[in-house]
Design an enzyme around this catalytic site. Structure first.
Site, PDB file in Angstrom:
ATOM      1  N   ARG A   1       0.894  -1.209   0.050  1.00  0.00           N
ATOM      2  CA  ARG A   1       0.225   0.057  -0.005  1.00  0.00           C
ATOM      3  C   ARG A   1       0.751   1.020   0.093  1.00  0.00           C
ATOM      4  O   ARG A   1       2.076   1.103   0.644  1.00  0.00           O
ATOM      5  CB  ARG A   1      -0.791   0.061   1.315  1.00  0.00           C
TER       6      ARG A   1
ATOM      7  N   SER B   1       7.250  -4.857   7.196  1.00  0.00           N
ATOM      8  CA  SER B   1       6.923  -6.022   8.199  1.00  0.00           C
ATOM      9  C   SER B   1       7.703  -7.238   8.281  1.00  0.00           C
ATOM     10  O   SER B   1       6.957  -8.369   8.214  1.00  0.00           O
ATOM     11  CB  SER B   1       5.269  -6.112   8.206  1.00  0.00           C
TER      12      SER B   1
ATOM     13  N   ASP C   1       5.218  -3.375  11.643  1.00  0.00           N
ATOM     14  CA  ASP C   1       3.818  -2.922  11.628  1.00  0.00           C
ATOM     15  C   ASP C   1       3.541  -3.163  13.108  1.00  0.00           C
ATOM     16  O   ASP C   1       2.563  -2.421  13.558  1.00  0.00           O
ATOM     17  CB  ASP C   1       3.005  -3.899  10.579  1.00  0.00           C
TER      18      ASP C   1
HETATM   19  C1  BGC Z   1       7.245 -10.635  10.807  1.00  0.00           C
HETATM   20  C2  BGC Z   1       7.166  -9.578  11.526  1.00  0.00           C
HETATM   21  C3  BGC Z   1       5.966  -8.971  11.165  1.00  0.00           C
HETATM   22  C4  BGC Z   1       4.642  -9.910  11.530  1.00  0.00           C
HETATM   23  C5  BGC Z   1       3.324  -9.353  11.322  1.00  0.00           C
HETATM   24  C6  BGC Z   1       6.184 -11.669  10.970  1.00  0.00           C
HETATM   25  O1  BGC Z   1       6.181 -12.550  10.085  1.00  0.00           O
HETATM   26  O2  BGC Z   1       8.381 -11.463  10.981  1.00  0.00           O
HETATM   27  O3  BGC Z   1       8.105  -8.432  11.052  1.00  0.00           O
HETATM   28  O4  BGC Z   1       5.598  -7.868  12.198  1.00  0.00           O
HETATM   29  O5  BGC Z   1       4.901 -11.053  10.548  1.00  0.00           O
HETATM   30  O6  BGC Z   1       3.289  -8.980  10.054  1.00  0.00           O
END
Ligand code: BGC
Length: 470
Positions: A90, A151, A205
């Site tokens: 996004r 994320s 995130d």
């Molecule tokens: C990632 C994290 C992320 C989470 C939620 C996980 O697979 O390692 O960095 O915050 O997913 O998106």
């Protein structure tokens, strides 16, 4: 039998059949003592992640994020934000004006060939999407400060310097691990030639979620994501963060991105893993990695349910006479959204359950079959909710403040009809008496949170403070 999970089987099902089914799903029902043991292990792993001497061996990396202050509601200005983490990317334009936040955003699909391609392809695709967005929103030529919600586990060297430590979820792009994401983004934008941005912050995130809720709630201490992936972050005192290399000045705190999805990668959760968890892991794109995440998050929950249903069918306990060609036997075909939909059925008509089974091409199933399918879903989602509760309770007990808010975001938490309640029930059991907490649904943490971090960072930079930590 756990009282929260009353066995809804029965009716026309014979005792012998119920007993056999129970034998195949027993592993999902864990005792309170087991959840307490998990909390103890998690606590030890977190401490080992926080310490400089043991971090290199720890699975839970406890990354300090360089985000050190929460927003105070006075943030102002126009920011660009990027959100990469699931199957979509996004681009957002966020306008902050005190407590008012205006968000315009556009979602772009990331095709699987890009998720599994090269880093250059991924960042070129991101640059293309940014260009399209900037053109259609008439902000060409405005060099807006940008917050990037990325994320995945990253080692931060500053607020705007982050290196990918490993890919998770459905991503495995070559040539990105260990690289500085800000440089990769700038290089891709340069290849496009006509666009310039100023990346002022790269955040996770979970951090965006915490920031977004903290904007209006000063008690917010924890951010939790229950979506495609699973992760949590929290505000920690600098004196507990052995890894911290930065300055020790006020405020003496920093948000730590736990990356707890990797809990269990060293085998310490093997005592609770079922045969279905192991099979799911073997056929995943990252075997042996993200063990806790694979027992909780939306990317995997549907597949665990499917594996159990497949097993019960093969054992002659479900869907008698089923066509072996139907999609129930296809990996990844039972979506997690079905789990939420099926558990939203509250009467004997099983409307949602039937719809899901129809979509899988199943025919001639009975009401008893629907009952069993729903039962399997409830066991697997309850284990996920209880594991999330145990994780949160570990953090709440560690932070040890009398009253705190936990900001939560993610499709699993949003759409599953019982996840919130199940978590609260379990947390009441596991959180130290006297500590109060509330789970608060966070709104657009990835967009608003990134803009807030960018806002605070720009404010500090413009007021000529020494460091860009916010
Ligand atoms: C990632 C994290 C992320 C989470 C939620 C996980 O697979 O390692 O960095 O915050 O997913 O998106």
């Amino acid at each position: 039998m756990n009282t929260i999970l009353k066995n809804p089987l029965g009716g026309n099902l014979k005792d012998a059949q119920i007993k056999k089914i129970e034998g195949f799903v027993r592993g999902f029902k864990l005792s309170s003592l087991t959840y307490k043991r998990i909390m103890q292990l998690l606590h030890e792993e977190m401490n080992s992640g926080l310490s400089k001497t043991t971090n290199h061996m720890a699975d839970i990396k406890m990354f300090p994020t360089f985000v050190r202050s929460l927003p105070d509601g006075t943030e102002k200005g126009k920011y660009l934000a990027l959100d990469l983490g699931g199957t979509n990317f996004r681009v957002l334009m966020v306008e902050l004006n005190g407590k008012d936040v205006d968000i315009q955003s556009k979602t772009y699909l990331i095709p699987q060939r890009i998720m599994l391609g090269t880093g250059t392809q991924l960042f070129d695709h991101i640059a293309d999407c940014i260009c399209k967005f900037v053109n259609t929103h008439d902000i060409m030529g405005e060099k807006l400060p940008l917050g990037f919600t990325f994320s995945f586990p990253c080692k931060q060297e500053g607020l705007a310097t982050a290196r990918l430590s490993k890919w998770t979820k459905g991503f495995r792009c070559e040539g990105v691990v260990g690289e500085d994401l800000c440089i990769l983004l700038h290089e891709a934008l340069k290849r496009k030639g006509n666009i310039d941005v100023e990346v002022v912050a790269i955040i996770n995130d979970a951090v965006g979620t915490l920031m977004s809720t903290a904007h209006s709630d000063r008690n917010c201490e924890i951010g939790l994501i229950l979506g495609t992936g699973c992760n949590a972050c929290y505000m920690e005192n600098l004196e507990h963060v052995g890894l911290w290399d930065g300055e020790i000045r006020n405020p003496k705190q920093v948000i730590v991105n736990t990356e707890w999805g990797a809990f269990g990668d060293n085998g310490c959760l093997d005592f609770i893993r079922t045969e279905y968890d192991r099979e799911l892991d073997t056929f995943s794109i990252n075997p042996g990695k993200q063990i806790l995440e694979k027992m909780i998050s939306g990317m995997y929950m549907g597949e665990i349910v499917r594996l159990v249903l497949e097993r019960l069918t093969m054992e002659g306990l479900l869907f008698s006479g089923v066509d072996r060609e139907c999609e129930l036997f296809v990996r990844g075909r039972f979506y997690t959204k079905y789990v939420s939909e099926i558990e939203s059925d509250h009467d004997e008509f099983f409307r949602n359950t039937k719809q899901a089974l129809d979509e899988l091409g199943l025919e001639g199933y009975s009401s008893e079959d629907c009952k069993i399918v729903k039962y399997v879903c409830t066991l697997i989602s309850a284990r996920a909710a209880f594991l999330s509760a145990a994780g949160l309770a570990t953090l709440i007990n560690k932070i040890n403040k009398p009253n705190m808010t936990i900001a939560v975001d993610g499709s699993l938490y949003r759409f599953h009809p019982r996840f919130h309640n199940l978590m609260c029930l379990k947390m009441k059991e596991l959180v130290r008496p006297g500590l109060k907490f509330q789970l608060q649904l966070s709104h657009d943490g990835s967009g608003k949170g990134a803009a807030l971090v960018a806002a605070v960072a720009t404010r500090l930079r413009d007021s000529k403070e020494i460091s860009v930590d916010c």
